[in-house]
Design a protein around this motif. Structure first.
Motif, PDB file in Angstrom:
ATOM      1  N   ASP A 177       0.590  -1.198  -0.037  1.00  0.00           N
ATOM      2  CA  ASP A 177      -0.126  -0.125  -0.001  1.00  0.00           C
ATOM      3  C   ASP A 177       0.741   0.751  -0.230  1.00  0.00           C
ATOM      4  O   ASP A 177       0.819   1.968  -0.804  1.00  0.00           O
ATOM      5  N   ASP A 224       0.944   3.852  -2.873  1.00  0.00           N
ATOM      6  CA  ASP A 224       0.545   5.953  -2.828  1.00  0.00           C
ATOM      7  C   ASP A 224       1.800   6.419  -3.743  1.00  0.00           C
ATOM      8  O   ASP A 224       1.175   7.479  -3.737  1.00  0.00           O
ATOM      9  N   ARG A 236      -3.545   1.052  -8.246  1.00  0.00           N
ATOM     10  CA  ARG A 236      -4.274   0.457  -7.088  1.00  0.00           C
ATOM     11  C   ARG A 236      -4.950  -1.403  -7.512  1.00  0.00           C
ATOM     12  O   ARG A 236      -4.677  -1.916  -6.401  1.00  0.00           O
TER      13      ARG A 236
END
Length: 308
Positions: free
Chosen positions: A145, A149, A164
């Motif tokens: 994650d 980002d 994503r």
């Protein structure tokens, strides 16, 4: 007049081309990653959205590998530099620092995963944050994650939805890996969930799956340290007292120290090779992070259960 207008139009575009970010249409490096384990994870997250350059060769030691002048220039041209951090990449720490100071966006992944401290028997590193987080796939899930980002934020032209989606797909595979490892380790008999390695690298795995780290041949979090005679004697006594059936040595360096421990202590302890800090070539037993973890899990479970 028409030729002059064309020249003027071309000249007007030159500043835009010069300002194009590295890795984008300006021909730069996109995402640059220091270690090959992080490189594989990052490639799964990025997919086809950007170029990913990995600096560390298969089979290399992350503590000591160095880079060429050309690779150093690649770092300086990156849109995003992904590195492990917490002191792991000792051979390229200067290059990483220089890139950050020059304005390259950097991500120290280990700092994003709630790092654990080294144990009290890790020499000078005792109490310091342990960089070897990837031996716990749940922390790698957190790292995925964090990487997604920063890729979305820093790399020009990527499709956020695609990044994503890549991250979510890989996270599901990590969840499956975590569950499989839990089941595999459950087969180890009670009283045999004890690890001895060539240096301190499995603290996160021990914490996640309820192992006890008896010690390490090199009482340090880095492969660049060396054990003293008293270190070997103390560890040999602990191994003998615990009845540990196997010592696990990383594949990126010879198992000489582990063999010396076994010979000097007069112990009949098997030395089992793991791929704990570096991937192999793609066709090898640890060609990806997922393959590395499955190979190591089988080796540990078999070695400690007496099935090796």
């Amino acid at each position: 007049m028409r030729a002059g207008a064309v020249v003027a139009a071309v000249l007007a575009l030159l500043p835009l081309a010069a300002c194009a970010p590295g890795g984008g249409d300006g021909g730069g490096s996109g995402v640059v990653v220091t270690t090959n384990i992080l490189g594989d994870i990052t490639r799964r997250v990025v997919g086809d959205e950007a170029e990913v350059t990995v600096l560390m060769a298969p089979g290399a030691d992350p503590h000591s590998f160095g880079i060429s002048a050309q690779q150093a220039a690649t770092i300086e041209d990156a849109e995003l530099l992904v590195h492990n951090g917490l002191g792991l990449e000792e051979g390229v720490a200067r290059n990483v620092s220089a890139a950050g100071e020059a304005g390259v966006a950097t991500l120290a992944v280990a700092e994003e995963v709630d790092p654990l401290p080294f144990g009290t028997d890790a020499g000078d590193e005792a109490g310091e944050p342990d960089p070897h987080f990837w031996t716990d796939p749940s922390r790698v899930r957190t790292a995925v994650d964090a990487i997604a980002d920063r890729v979305v934020a820093e790399v020009d032209g990527v499709d956020e939805a695609a990044v994503r989606a890549n991250a979510a797909e890989y996270a599901a595979e990590l969840d499956e890996l975590d569950a499989w490892m839990t089941d595999r380790f459950a087969a180890i008999p009670d009283g045999r969930r004890e690890l001895v390695t060539n240096h301190h690298v499995f603290g996160y795995l021990a914490d996640r799956y309820d192992f006890t780290v008896i010690g390490a041949v090199v009482p340090s979090g880095t492969t660049l340290a060396s054990p003293s005679a008293s270190d070997l004697e103390s560890l040999a006594s602990a191994v003998e007292e615990a009845g540990v059936p196997a010592i696990f040595a990383d594949s990126s360096q010879p198992d000489r120290l582990a063999q010396v421990l076994a010979e000097e202590a007069g112990l009949r302890v098997e030395v089992i090779e793991l791929f704990s800090e570096s991937l192999t070539e793609p066709e090898g037993p640890a060609g990806t992070y997922l393959a590395l973890m499955r190979t190591n899990t089988d080796a540990i479970a078999d070695g400690l259960s007496g099935a090796a």
